[in-house]
Design a protein around this motif. Structure first.
Motif, PDB file in Angstrom:
ATOM      1  N   ARG A  80      45.390  61.803   1.039  1.00 43.60           N
ATOM      2  CA  ARG A  80      45.731  61.483  -0.347  1.00 43.60           C
ATOM      3  C   ARG A  80      47.222  61.731  -0.541  1.00 43.60           C
ATOM      4  NH1 ARG A  80      41.356  60.183   0.350  1.00 43.60           N
ATOM      5  NH2 ARG A  80      39.428  60.674  -0.746  1.00 43.60           N
ATOM      6  N   ILE A  81      47.742  61.157  -1.623  1.00 42.27           N
ATOM      7  CA  ILE A  81      49.137  61.424  -1.970  1.00 42.27           C
ATOM      8  C   ILE A  81      49.181  62.508  -3.041  1.00 42.27           C
ATOM      9  CG2 ILE A  81      51.261  60.462  -2.939  1.00 42.27           C
ATOM     10  CD1 ILE A  81      50.332  57.718  -1.836  1.00 42.27           C
ATOM     11  N   HIS A  82      49.954  63.559  -2.772  1.00 43.36           N
ATOM     12  CA  HIS A  82      50.074  64.675  -3.712  1.00 43.36           C
ATOM     13  C   HIS A  82      51.440  64.673  -4.369  1.00 43.36           C
ATOM     14  CE1 HIS A  82      46.434  66.778  -2.321  1.00 43.36           C
ATOM     15  NE2 HIS A  82      46.716  66.166  -1.188  1.00 43.36           N
ATOM     16  N   ARG A  83      51.500  65.274  -5.534  1.00 39.36           N
ATOM     17  CA  ARG A  83      52.780  65.452  -6.206  1.00 39.36           C
ATOM     18  C   ARG A  83      53.211  66.888  -5.966  1.00 39.36           C
ATOM     19  NH1 ARG A  83      56.377  62.575 -10.219  1.00 39.36           N
ATOM     20  NH2 ARG A  83      57.901  64.238 -10.289  1.00 39.36           N
ATOM     21  N   TRP A  84      54.135  67.061  -5.033  1.00 39.11           N
ATOM     22  CA  TRP A  84      54.605  68.392  -4.675  1.00 39.11           C
ATOM     23  C   TRP A  84      56.125  68.434  -4.752  1.00 39.11           C
ATOM     24  CZ3 TRP A  84      51.250  68.507   0.352  1.00 39.11           C
ATOM     25  CH2 TRP A  84      49.951  68.924   0.036  1.00 39.11           C
ATOM     26  N   ALA A  85      56.641  69.566  -5.203  1.00 42.09           N
ATOM     27  CA  ALA A  85      58.086  69.809  -5.175  1.00 42.09           C
ATOM     28  C   ALA A  85      58.857  68.661  -5.807  1.00 42.09           C
ATOM     29  CB  ALA A  85      58.574  70.049  -3.750  1.00 42.09           C
ATOM     30  N   GLY A  86      58.308  68.107  -6.886  1.00 47.55           N
ATOM     31  CA  GLY A  86      59.018  67.056  -7.595  1.00 47.55           C
ATOM     32  C   GLY A  86      58.995  65.713  -6.897  1.00 47.55           C
ATOM     33  N   GLY A  87      58.196  65.578  -5.850  1.00 45.80           N
ATOM     34  CA  GLY A  87      58.125  64.302  -5.147  1.00 45.80           C
ATOM     35  C   GLY A  87      56.706  64.014  -4.683  1.00 45.80           C
ATOM     36  N   TYR A  88      56.557  62.937  -3.919  1.00 45.52           N
ATOM     37  CA  TYR A  88      55.235  62.567  -3.433  1.00 45.52           C
ATOM     38  C   TYR A  88      55.123  62.837  -1.949  1.00 45.52           C
ATOM     39  CZ  TYR A  88      54.740  60.169  -7.891  1.00 45.52           C
ATOM     40  OH  TYR A  88      54.663  59.883  -9.215  1.00 45.52           O
ATOM     41  N   ARG A  89      53.968  63.323  -1.539  1.00 47.49           N
ATOM     42  CA  ARG A  89      53.763  63.608  -0.131  1.00 47.49           C
ATOM     43  C   ARG A  89      52.314  63.360   0.249  1.00 47.49           C
ATOM     44  NH1 ARG A  89      55.826  68.606   3.599  1.00 47.49           N
ATOM     45  NH2 ARG A  89      55.835  67.280   5.430  1.00 47.49           N
ATOM     46  N   MET A  90      52.118  62.759   1.422  1.00 48.71           N
ATOM     47  CA  MET A  90      50.773  62.455   1.897  1.00 48.71           C
ATOM     48  C   MET A  90      50.239  63.629   2.697  1.00 48.71           C
ATOM     49  SD  MET A  90      50.102  58.745   3.597  1.00 48.71           S
ATOM     50  CE  MET A  90      50.519  57.398   2.512  1.00 48.71           C
ATOM     51  N   ALA A  91      48.978  63.969   2.476  1.00 48.09           N
ATOM     52  CA  ALA A  91      48.360  65.044   3.256  1.00 48.09           C
ATOM     53  C   ALA A  91      46.870  64.757   3.398  1.00 48.09           C
ATOM     54  CB  ALA A  91      48.579  66.393   2.580  1.00 48.09           C
ATOM     55  N   THR A  92      46.294  65.277   4.452  1.00 48.61           N
ATOM     56  CA  THR A  92      44.870  65.050   4.708  1.00 48.61           C
ATOM     57  C   THR A  92      44.017  65.757   3.657  1.00 48.61           C
ATOM     58  OG1 THR A  92      44.894  66.951   6.174  1.00 48.61           O
ATOM     59  CG2 THR A  92      45.166  64.787   7.187  1.00 48.61           C
TER      60      THR A  92
ATOM     61  N   ASP B 117      45.006  73.977   3.983  1.00 43.26           N
ATOM     62  CA  ASP B 117      43.944  73.084   4.432  1.00 43.26           C
ATOM     63  C   ASP B 117      44.375  71.625   4.395  1.00 43.26           C
ATOM     64  OD1 ASP B 117      42.117  74.911   5.153  1.00 43.26           O
ATOM     65  OD2 ASP B 117      40.961  74.859   3.287  1.00 43.26           O
ATOM     66  N   LEU B 118      45.516  71.366   3.819  1.00 43.06           N
ATOM     67  CA  LEU B 118      45.994  69.987   3.723  1.00 43.06           C
ATOM     68  C   LEU B 118      47.128  69.798   4.732  1.00 43.06           C
ATOM     69  CD1 LEU B 118      46.133  69.781  -0.167  1.00 43.06           C
ATOM     70  CD2 LEU B 118      44.163  69.482   1.342  1.00 43.06           C
ATOM     71  N   PHE B 119      46.943  68.853   5.616  1.00 43.59           N
ATOM     72  CA  PHE B 119      47.918  68.671   6.692  1.00 43.59           C
ATOM     73  C   PHE B 119      48.768  67.439   6.438  1.00 43.59           C
ATOM     74  CE2 PHE B 119      44.802  71.451   8.264  1.00 43.59           C
ATOM     75  CZ  PHE B 119      45.357  72.176   9.310  1.00 43.59           C
ATOM     76  N   THR B 120      50.072  67.616   6.558  1.00 44.59           N
ATOM     77  CA  THR B 120      50.962  66.473   6.379  1.00 44.59           C
ATOM     78  C   THR B 120      51.239  65.848   7.737  1.00 44.59           C
ATOM     79  OG1 THR B 120      52.815  67.960   6.559  1.00 44.59           O
ATOM     80  CG2 THR B 120      52.054  67.438   4.346  1.00 44.59           C
ATOM     81  N   ARG B 121      51.897  64.722   7.730  1.00 44.79           N
ATOM     82  CA  ARG B 121      52.210  64.077   8.996  1.00 44.79           C
ATOM     83  C   ARG B 121      53.189  64.938   9.774  1.00 44.79           C
ATOM     84  NH1 ARG B 121      54.606  59.289   9.480  1.00 44.79           N
ATOM     85  NH2 ARG B 121      53.734  59.193  11.543  1.00 44.79           N
ATOM     86  N   GLY B 122      53.022  64.894  11.098  1.00 48.63           N
ATOM     87  CA  GLY B 122      53.906  65.701  11.929  1.00 48.63           C
ATOM     88  C   GLY B 122      53.605  67.180  11.798  1.00 48.63           C
ATOM     89  N   ALA B 123      52.432  67.489  11.263  1.00 45.36           N
ATOM     90  CA  ALA B 123      52.079  68.896  11.087  1.00 45.36           C
ATOM     91  C   ALA B 123      52.052  69.614  12.431  1.00 45.36           C
ATOM     92  CB  ALA B 123      50.720  69.017  10.398  1.00 45.36           C
TER      93      ALA B 123
END
Lengths: 236, 258, 236
Positions: A80-92, B117-123
């Protein structure tokens, strides 16, 4: 047969839909490829540069991100795309965490010790703060904790206090937001008022838990001590 | 094996909070004399084993004693307006303030856990710099440091009683030797309580053994667990020999770890 | 009405479909989060570990990857899974390449390389400094680094030294304060503070002293130093 105005409206709607799809593709690609949160400003500027248009307004970016997340959910994507640190980031997603933990052997990863968390909490809520201030609140020397936080990039020197000796001022870095999954520090709950803390049911629970450990203090006579907290001397 | 996970104490304020919660003390009416005595007891043990950060505890002990003394003054101190001053007030305010941040730290820990628990790319690349992140020694210890100190204190008190100070011989014990001693006894006898390991021994022996056990626990060579009555702790080899399945050899007043 | 064998078959097919979906989710998550190609053997082993089954055969993994790519294509995702270097890796599609090029071009200048940071640190503490002085402290030729810093606008020529050959003197620009969030150069940690912050055995005291000849060693007098244009040689 459709009237001209009908088909006009339909064509317009179609063009709009196509544009949204293209925005979604661009936003998705950029967020996917970046290795840190991408701000709406960055996304909008990149779009402007490539499309030769005005920068995308934040609201349109937000719509695109929301739509993407909806699709991910419907299609069963593992991120999913999260709103972190004032920006968008994809995470599982959380559901797939077990697989990732096995691959990266990170079950015990990135645990922050209590001393680091306490120090970070003080910085987060009171920043900027000097080392003497942090020491006073914690009641311990925070030299190591501050150094460690700076080393792992969660804290940084942000200036000098006007106080005697002009001690360095410390604050948290934007990395804290990413590391803790926050969009902004203001997303942190307010520090609780003391009265609330004392009346908290969890406090009683902990008290009960601690009572079970009673006697820890002085194995020989602990039970008796604990049961009789009153000491006549104190009320003299 | 009976195990319980309790947190370490972060410092003197944390230890005070522990006493207050354990004894259900009203924060605004702390029995200073009683708390100061108990606090001092811990500080003495900490001094003996030369634990890091003991200076902060000594400072707090001194503060507690000074408050205790001020409370014994025949005429209470007054402020500028003639109102009686509670010598404990400043300490109480600090304790309450500390409580707020302690709770905030727990909140941060929860966020961190969730985010973990949430993994970003290049984790995967983040695996290497991980060395810079903390490894929590508490993860290895199933008993808190104060648990251990409690047990140590008990053995030391016994040792003191058995051995008058003038008889203390100048025998040196070192941690490396005691490591070997601990591992040897655990290997032959299986899990043992600390009291069983160190009972009736010289003070230097007790402290060196204690430090050896701490070190072994940090390295994962032994597991530590509390005894049910919390007056002692159990030292078990990381991989217990089949001959001693979960049985604790030692004087634990009939309690067995299961 | 379905016969028992019919419904049996249907249930089986459903279970199989569900399993495939879970394999897809695991495979997708693992490939997404890895920063290098993940081999089928790795993927199979992780599955075995989490599911408590035998490792996934390569063919099943391939099926899962193919299905994922089919879905990405249908759903208009901006990335695909590729088979590279004996493993699987996710990458954006060619269509979105223009956006990424712009993002990375814009992004590039934001990160300072180690050599630039080192040179900048020397200038910040010891300015104004000549190139030979910077070279001496760093132990390497700093021609490129100095030029680059001037180009980015973090350093500038501030005069000429009186020394033989009258070499150029370099100093930092106000942009440095901005970039590091400091009010004044005197807010930089001094020698003692740096020592405290670093506390590592590799910390070379001699080098540090060389760096801070300007007398930043004392926080009490720090304010005067940064702006002090006096030649560092005066204090040597």
């Amino acid at each position: 047969m459709s009237t001209p105005s009908d088909s006009n409206g339909a064509a317009q709607a179609e063009a709009q839909q196509e544009r949204l799809e293209e925005v979604m593709r661009a936003v998705e690609a950029l967020i996917f490829a970046a290795d840190e949160p991408v701000t709406p400003a960055q996304l909008g500027a990149v779009w402007a540069d490539v499309a030769g248009e005005a920068p995308l307004p934040d609201a349109q970016i937000e719509t695109a991100v929301d739509r993407l997340n909806d699709r991910y959910a419907t299609d069963g994507r593992a991120f999913r795309i999260h709103r972190w640190a004032g920006g968008y980031r994809m995470a599982t997603t959380e559901e797939v965490a077990p697989y990732l933990k096995v691959l990266f052997q990170r079950d015990r990863r990135r645990r922050l010790s209590r001393s680091l968390l306490e120090t970070l909490a003080i910085l987060a809520y009171r920043q900027p703060a000097t080392k003497p201030e942090v020491d006073f609140v914690r009641g311990v020397d925070s030299d190591y904790a501050l150094r460690k936080l700076c080393e792992i990039g969660l804290a940084d020197v942000v200036g000098r206090s006007e106080a005697v000796g002009r001690p360095l001022l410390f604050g948290t870095t934007p990395r804290v937001l990413d590391a803790f999954g926050l969009d902004a520090l203001s997303d942190l709950p307010n520090l609780r008022e003391v009265e609330g803390l004392l009346n908290e049911p969890a406090y009683d629970q902990e008290r009960a838990r601690l009572l079970m450990l009673n006697g820890l203090g002085d194995p020989g006579e602990g039970g008796a001590d604990a049961g009789d907290p009153a000491d006549p001397e104190d009320h003299a | 094996m009976y195990r319980i996970q309790i947190q370490d104490f972060e410092g003197p304020l944390d230890l005070l909070l522990f006493f207050i919660r354990r004894d259900e003390i009203d924060v605004h009416d702390i029995p200073i004399a009683h708390i100061a005595d108990e606090f001092l007891g811990y500080v003495r043990v900490m001094e003996q084993i030369d634990l890091d950060g003991v200076a902060d505890f000594i400072y707090m002990a001194a503060l507690l004693i000074s408050i205790k003394v001020r409370m014994l003054l025949p005429r209470p101190e007054v402020d500028d307006e003639g109102e009686p001053l509670d010598p404990r007030r400043e300490l109480v305010e600090r304790l309450l303030e500390y409580m707020r941040y302690k709770e905030a730290a727990q909140g941060l820990a929860a966020y961190h856990e969730q985010r973990g628990d949430l993994f970003t790319r290049g984790a995967a690349s983040a695996v290497h710099p991980d060395a810079a992140w903390e490894r929590e020694p508490e993860e290895i210890l199933n008993a808190s440091l104060f648990n251990l100190i409690g047990a140590l204190r008990r053995v030391l008190t016994e040792a003191d009683a058995d051995e008058p100070h003038h008889a203390v011989a100048a025998v040196e014990y070192d941690v490396a030797t005691q490591r070997a001693f601990v591992l040897d006894r655990l290997g032959r006898e299986g899990p043992l309580t600390f009291v069983a390991l160190a009972r009736h021994r010289h003070k230097g022996f007790v402290i060196a053994t204690f430090l050896a056990v701490l070190e072994l626990a940090r390295q994962g060579a032994v597991h530590l667990a509390r005894t049910p009555d919390a007056s002692d702790f159990i030292v078990a080899p990381a991989e217990p020999p089949a001959s001693a399945p979960g049985r604790v050899n030692g004087h634990v007043n009939g309690t067995t770890a299961s």
